[in-house]
Write a protein that holds these residues in place. Sequence first.
Motif, PDB file in Angstrom:
ATOM      1  N   SER A  71      -8.871   0.529   1.226  1.00 17.96           N
ATOM      2  CA  SER A  71      -9.078  -0.916   1.153  1.00 17.96           C
ATOM      3  C   SER A  71      -8.363  -1.460  -0.070  1.00 17.96           C
ATOM      4  CB  SER A  71     -10.571  -1.245   1.086  1.00 17.96           C
ATOM      5  OG  SER A  71     -11.155  -0.693  -0.086  1.00 17.96           O
TER       6      SER A  71
ATOM      7  N   SER B 185      -7.464  -5.508  -2.230  1.00 17.76           N
ATOM      8  CA  SER B 185      -7.522  -6.966  -2.296  1.00 17.76           C
ATOM      9  C   SER B 185      -6.713  -7.412  -3.504  1.00 17.76           C
ATOM     10  CB  SER B 185      -8.966  -7.456  -2.411  1.00 17.76           C
ATOM     11  OG  SER B 185      -9.561  -6.986  -3.611  1.00 17.76           O
TER      12      SER B 185
ATOM     13  N   PRO C  89      -7.646 -12.910   9.630  1.00 19.57           N
ATOM     14  CA  PRO C  89      -6.904 -11.698  10.001  1.00 19.57           C
ATOM     15  C   PRO C  89      -5.544 -12.036  10.596  1.00 19.57           C
ATOM     16  CG  PRO C  89      -8.644 -12.152  11.581  1.00 19.57           C
ATOM     17  CD  PRO C  89      -8.847 -13.118  10.451  1.00 19.57           C
TER      18      PRO C  89
ATOM     19  N   LYS D 110       0.825  -1.202   0.000  1.00 17.34           N
ATOM     20  CA  LYS D 110       0.000   0.000   0.000  1.00 17.34           C
ATOM     21  C   LYS D 110       0.861   1.255   0.000  1.00 17.34           C
ATOM     22  CE  LYS D 110      -3.721   0.343   2.334  1.00 17.34           C
ATOM     23  NZ  LYS D 110      -4.563   0.531   1.156  1.00 17.34           N
TER      24      LYS D 110
ATOM     25  N   THR E  15      -4.644   5.627   5.432  1.00 20.12           N
ATOM     26  CA  THR E  15      -4.376   4.203   5.280  1.00 20.12           C
ATOM     27  C   THR E  15      -5.501   3.340   5.821  1.00 20.12           C
ATOM     28  OG1 THR E  15      -1.993   4.610   5.418  1.00 20.12           O
ATOM     29  CG2 THR E  15      -2.749   2.362   5.804  1.00 20.12           C
ATOM     30  N   ASP E  16      -5.973   3.625   7.038  1.00 21.26           N
ATOM     31  CA  ASP E  16      -6.984   2.773   7.651  1.00 21.26           C
ATOM     32  C   ASP E  16      -8.342   2.882   6.969  1.00 21.26           C
ATOM     33  OD1 ASP E  16      -5.121   1.866   9.391  1.00 21.26           O
ATOM     34  OD2 ASP E  16      -5.834   2.954  11.143  1.00 21.26           O
TER      35      ASP E  16
ATOM     36  N   MET F 234      -5.358  -6.528   7.968  1.00 21.73           N
ATOM     37  CA  MET F 234      -4.950  -7.346   6.839  1.00 21.73           C
ATOM     38  C   MET F 234      -5.425  -8.774   7.059  1.00 21.73           C
ATOM     39  SD  MET F 234      -1.174  -8.171   5.224  1.00 21.73           S
ATOM     40  CE  MET F 234      -1.128  -6.629   4.284  1.00 21.73           C
ATOM     41  N   THR F 235      -6.012  -9.356   6.033  1.00 26.07           N
ATOM     42  CA  THR F 235      -6.449 -10.751   6.104  1.00 26.07           C
ATOM     43  C   THR F 235      -5.790 -11.546   4.992  1.00 26.07           C
ATOM     44  OG1 THR F 235      -8.392 -10.394   4.692  1.00 26.07           O
ATOM     45  CG2 THR F 235      -8.684 -10.089   7.065  1.00 26.07           C
TER      46      THR F 235
ATOM     47  N   SER G 121      -6.237  -9.218   1.619  1.00 22.78           N
ATOM     48  CA  SER G 121      -7.070  -8.019   1.585  1.00 22.78           C
ATOM     49  C   SER G 121      -6.702  -7.115   2.746  1.00 22.78           C
ATOM     50  CB  SER G 121      -8.561  -8.380   1.653  1.00 22.78           C
ATOM     51  OG  SER G 121      -8.879  -8.965   2.902  1.00 22.78           O
ATOM     52  N   TRP G 122      -7.023  -5.831   2.591  1.00 21.78           N
ATOM     53  CA  TRP G 122      -6.790  -4.825   3.627  1.00 21.78           C
ATOM     54  C   TRP G 122      -8.038  -3.963   3.715  1.00 21.78           C
ATOM     55  CZ3 TRP G 122      -2.907  -3.232   7.019  1.00 21.78           C
ATOM     56  CH2 TRP G 122      -3.037  -1.944   7.545  1.00 21.78           C
ATOM     57  N   GLU G 123      -8.626  -3.900   4.903  1.00 23.86           N
ATOM     58  CA  GLU G 123      -9.822  -3.081   5.087  1.00 23.86           C
ATOM     59  C   GLU G 123      -9.969  -2.738   6.561  1.00 23.86           C
ATOM     60  OE1 GLU G 123     -14.527  -2.924   3.708  1.00 23.86           O
ATOM     61  OE2 GLU G 123     -13.330  -4.721   3.374  1.00 23.86           O
TER      62      GLU G 123
END
Length: 310
Positions: A245, A247, A306, A3, A241-242, A300-301, A294-296
Motif C-alpha cells: 500500500s 499514499s 479509483p 512503486k 505489489t497487490d 489506485m485512487t 493512494s494504492w491499496e
Amino acid sequence: MKKLLITTILATLSCMGAAKATALPDTCARVQVATTQPRSGSALAAQGYDLALAGRTDQTFHATDIAASGTGMGPQALRDMEDVASLVLLAVMTGHHSDGCEQSYFASAAAPIMDGLRTGGSYDLTWQGGLLTNGSTKLSFRRAHLHLGGSKSDSAPATLTLETQGIGITGSRNTLLVSALPQQATAKAAVPGSSLVPLAEAITGHPPENVMVPLHVSALSAQRGAMQITGNGDANLTGHTDASSASGHILVQNLDAVIDTLRNAGQTRASAALILAKLFGHKSETGGTSWDVSWEGGVMTVNHIPLPIR
C-alpha cells in the motif's frame, strides 16, 4: 511506476553485502569481470562487468564500469556488494531468480551491513554503461548511483538514494512502458534499518509471512522529455505489489504531453484515466497538476476516486 522505482531501490540496497564476504553461488548466477582495481579508503573499481542468471543465458546484466565503496569494507566484501546488488537489479527487471538463489544467501549477504548501519556507516555503488537484458527486451542506462546511509540504531531510519540517468528500452512489447519510461529519475527515502533484511528476503522470491516494511519517500522525480513527475509520500511494502500500500502527493508538469504520448501509443485506457484525473486535479502555481494518490489492494485512487488503469 512510482512503486516499481521504490521497490527497485529497496530491493537492491537491502541486499548489499558488507564487512563479511558472502560468495555468489554458481547455482544462482555467474559473474565475469575484465579488470578489478582496489582503491584506498575501502573502495573498489572494475571494468567489463558481466552477470548472468544460472540456467538463464538470456537474462544478463552488463556494466562497462562499476565502483563500490563502504565503511570498513575490504576488496572481497566490496566485490560481494557489487555482485548481490547487480543480481537484484537484474532480478527485479526480469521478474526471475535462479532456482539456486537460496533465501539464506540473500539473508547472509544483507545481515553484515546492519552492523555498519548501526554505527552510522555509508555504502555506495555506481554503475556506468548499464545494460539489462530479458530475452529480446533490453533496458539500458548511462549511469546509476545507489547510496545507503547509516541510522546508528535499528529504530532510527536509514536513508537511501537512487539516481539514474540516460534510461532507455528496446525490444519490449509493453507499449505503455516504452512510451512512459522516464529517461532520468531520482528518489530519496528513509526506511528502518531493521526492516532491510525482511524486505530483502521478500524481494528474492521467498516472502516471509506477514512481512511489512514501512517506507517514507521524501522526494521523487522522474522526467521524460517535457514530461516531469515529482512527489512524496509513504508506503508499506510486502514483496507482493497487490498486497502493498502507498499514499502520497504527486505533481505532473505538462500533463497534456503525457496524455498525448499514451494516446499515440494506443494506451486508450491509461490516457482516459489521466483525462479523468485531470478533471479533479489541482492546478499548482508552476502550472502543473497535482493530486493526492493512494494504492491499496491493487487499486489506485486519486482524490479517493479509483482509476481504471487495469
